[in-house]
Design a protein around this motif. Structure first.
Motif, PDB file in Angstrom:
ATOM      1  N   LEU A 372      41.842  39.714  48.431  1.00 48.47           N
ATOM      2  CA  LEU A 372      41.582  39.826  49.563  1.00 48.47           C
ATOM      3  C   LEU A 372      42.793  39.154  50.695  1.00 48.47           C
ATOM      4  O   LEU A 372      42.654  38.263  50.905  1.00 48.47           O
ATOM      5  N   GLY A 379      39.467  35.900  51.407  1.00 52.69           N
ATOM      6  CA  GLY A 379      39.153  36.411  50.742  1.00 52.69           C
ATOM      7  C   GLY A 379      38.773  36.827  48.951  1.00 52.69           C
ATOM      8  O   GLY A 379      39.708  36.950  48.958  1.00 52.69           O
ATOM      9  N   LEU A 380      37.949  36.240  48.090  1.00 50.12           N
ATOM     10  CA  LEU A 380      37.701  37.087  47.223  1.00 50.12           C
ATOM     11  C   LEU A 380      37.179  38.273  46.060  1.00 50.12           C
ATOM     12  O   LEU A 380      35.973  37.133  46.851  1.00 50.12           O
ATOM     13  N   ARG A 381      36.955  39.279  46.269  1.00 46.01           N
ATOM     14  CA  ARG A 381      35.906  40.115  45.476  1.00 46.01           C
ATOM     15  C   ARG A 381      36.218  39.938  44.026  1.00 46.01           C
ATOM     16  O   ARG A 381      37.032  40.391  43.981  1.00 46.01           O
ATOM     17  N   GLU A 388      29.616  44.296  43.291  1.00 47.61           N
ATOM     18  CA  GLU A 388      31.253  43.984  44.300  1.00 47.61           C
ATOM     19  C   GLU A 388      30.203  42.944  45.135  1.00 47.61           C
ATOM     20  O   GLU A 388      29.255  43.350  45.631  1.00 47.61           O
ATOM     21  N   GLU A 389      31.186  41.525  45.295  1.00 42.06           N
ATOM     22  CA  GLU A 389      30.539  40.783  46.652  1.00 42.06           C
ATOM     23  C   GLU A 389      32.060  40.577  46.841  1.00 42.06           C
ATOM     24  O   GLU A 389      32.863  39.961  46.234  1.00 42.06           O
ATOM     25  N   ASP A 390      31.855  39.911  48.148  1.00 40.94           N
ATOM     26  CA  ASP A 390      32.871  39.713  49.446  1.00 40.94           C
ATOM     27  C   ASP A 390      32.962  38.054  49.394  1.00 40.94           C
ATOM     28  O   ASP A 390      32.314  37.742  49.899  1.00 40.94           O
ATOM     29  N   ASP A 392      34.350  34.876  51.298  1.00 43.75           N
ATOM     30  CA  ASP A 392      35.404  34.309  52.024  1.00 43.75           C
ATOM     31  C   ASP A 392      35.264  32.984  51.766  1.00 43.75           C
ATOM     32  O   ASP A 392      34.594  32.453  51.503  1.00 43.75           O
TER      33      ASP A 392
END
Length: 568
Positions: A372, A379-381, A388-390, A392
């Motif tokens: 992201l 961030g990384l999804r 799904e989760e993001d 930071d």
């Protein structure tokens, strides 16, 4: 147990051959040798002679009475191996095969491209045979040792001690370096085949595997390969921009390299200051805001790619909390794949984190979906069990494996990232060893057995002749002259010794094993400091007047050996 193997060793079999009672397994020729995570000492057979500890080039073998608390688990690991794999058919002595002698007397000359472990083990194996007059090792960098210098984590100083073995190889009669010479640019394969009886490429795997997700190209999304090169002072990565302002970094992949970079990013800088880490990287990490590193694995704990010795080392960290984030069912006793690795992960999972400590989180069953950010990583999804989760973060590191790139003038297998070969033979006169041959697998010592296989192919072809190939025209002197003309800044063994000594001198002044020079121009300058000039200079490739002189000095000895063989 008198002696214990305490790490993922180099597996070069020195200890196996030294042991008088054959109590170290798996040994050469046994299933698992060269691919097992480590070797194991059998307590029931060990006679406490210490020969193995003396022979080990990386000091991986210790008396059980000297084990530190962090090393105690290895005592049980060594014993457990023999519970699963008993070796009742032991021979009283380790068997060393009789040295092969060529039917064609030579003399022969071989070029090895790449001065890393694969290249130096290949040179070592070749120079065991008196019919091989000389081995010239080329590398595009001014420094040898490849991944040992630029790939091993700086806090794994014991692994770097294999350099002592390489220094012994460098002193063999007939060995010489052409460092700072790029094959394919300064000299071509055609040039080398004209000068040598055989050419061996041992150039490794220079790239890494990609994630294939959106945003992977953003600044702050790097490969672990790049980060490792950066903190190890590789001249190609000395100025790598590494964002360290965010409190969290994420590493994708959970092999040994992933654990290395996670450990370095959370390490005590006081301890790292006493290593050979790049001074530039150390200064950057001193300003780092990272407090947590999350290591993602797509599969479960039982399938984690890291080795048990690396996990033992991680579990012993005293100033970092290691947290296991996994489905409890996948960690439970009796779960699929249960064994020593799961047992240790269960123990780690039971610990209570300490408030305020840096954290290293081993998170399983989690896959990346997208990196992201717009101008840089934010961030990384990820996805876990369909959700799904993001996360930071300011730094995303992919550590999902190395990959070989095409090599000029050699065939290439796109699927494997290797040069197609048959036991190291590409064609008569042209060979490969190491990762360019077999792919990025194994440990440092795996390159020894790999080199032995390739050298066997070379010797077979030398005995069979070179059908369809012209005889090489080069001599030790003419080869050195050609290289000096094509690459005037070539560095020989004496030059490397000067650079090495200066790095060690600078390091000793700061309480470190060495202070690495990271600029190519400075490397070349130091390698040339005090260099002799005059008629011998064009060779610039050996000790005390050049390797050509060394070859001549030993020529009479070789002739005596050959004459003795002919009389028999």
């Amino acid at each position: 147990m008198p002696y214990v193997v305490t790490q993922s060793c180099c597996a070069d079999a020195s200890c196996v051959q030294a042991c008088p009672v054959n109590c170290i397994h798996p040994a050469p020729g046994e299933p698992g040798f060269g691919t097992a995570e480590m070797l194991y000492v059998d307590a029931k057979s060990c006679v406490d002679c210490g020969a193995c500890a003396t022979a080990c080039p990386v000091e991986a073998i210790k008396p059980h009475t000297t084990l530190t608390p962090a090393e105690q688990p290895f005592l049980a690991l060594n014993a457990a191996y023999y519970d699963c794999f008993p070796h009742a058919d032991r021979h009283p002595l380790a068997i060393i095969e009789k040295q092969r002698r060529l039917q064609v007397p030579g003399p022969f000359r071989v070029a090895v491209i790449g001065a890393g472990p694969a290249g130096l083990y290949t040179a070592d194996e070749l120079l065991k045979h008196p019919e091989i007059e000389g081995v010239d090792v080329y590398d595009r960098l001014p420094t040898p040792y490849g991944l040992v210098r630029y790939g091993v984590a700086p806090d794994h100083g014991h692994t770097k001690q294999v350099e002592q073995l390489f220094r012994a190889v460098e002193e063999l009669p007939g060995f010489r370096y052409f460092l700072g010479v790029e094959v394919g640019r300064d000299v071509t394969l055609a040039d080398l085949r004209e000068q040598y009886h055989a050419v061996v490429y041992a150039t490794g795997a220079a790239s890494d595997r990609r994630l294939g997700v959106p945003g992977e190209q953003l600044p702050g999304s790097l490969s672990a390969t790049e980060l490792v090169a950066w903190y190890n002072g590789h001249p190609d990565r000395a100025d790598l921009p590494v964002p360290l302002e965010h409190e969290r970094a994420v590493v994708i992949g959970n092999g040994n390299v992933a654990l290395d970079v996670a450990r370095i990013l959370t390490a005590d800088l006081t301890a790292l200051e006493r290593t050979d880490m790049s001074a530039l990287a150390w200064a950057a990490l001193q300003r780092s805001s990272i407090r947590e590193v999350v290591v993602l694995g797509r599969r479960g704990p039982a399938d984690a790619a890291f080795t048990l010795p690396e996990l033992v080392g991680l579990a012993a960290l005293e100033d970092v909390d290691v947290v296991v984030d996994a489905d409890p069912a996948s960690l439970a006793p009796g779960a699929p794949g249960d064994g020593a690795k799961l047992e240790l992960l269960r123990e780690i999972a039971s610990r209570t984190p300490v408030e305020g400590r840096r954290r290293l989180v081993l998170r399983f069953h989690t896959s990346p979906v997208a990196v992201l950010g717009e101008d840089a990583v934010t961030g990384l999804r990820v996805v876990r069990d369909g959700v799904e989760e993001d996360l930071d973060c300011g730094l995303v590191l992919r550590a999902i494996g190395y990959r070989g790139l095409p090599v000029a003038d050699l065939p290439y297998d796109e699927a494997t990232g290797t040069v197609p070969n048959d036991a190291g033979r590409v064609e008569t006169g042209l060979y490969v060893a190491g990762w360019v041959k077999r792919g990025p697998s194994g440990f440092i010592g795996t390159n020894k057995t790999c080199a032995q296989e390739t050298v066997t192919a070379i010797l077979d072809d030398l005995d069979a002749g070179r059908p369809g190939l012209p005889a090489p025209v080069g001599t030790a002197d003419t080869i050195a002259t050609v290289v000096a003309e094509r690459a005037p800044e070539v560095i020989d063994l004496a030059g490397w010794r000067r650079l090495d000594a200066e790095e060690r001198r600078r390091g000793a002044a700061r309480g470190r094993p060495r202070a690495k020079v990271v600029e190519l121009a400075e490397m070349r300058r130091l390698a040339r400091a005090g260099e002799a000039t005059g008629p011998g200079r064009p060779g610039r490739a050996g000790r005390g007047g050049g390797a050509a002189a060394a070859v001549r000095r030993y020529a009479s000895v070789r002739e005596i050996i050959r004459g003795s063989d002919r009389r028999r």
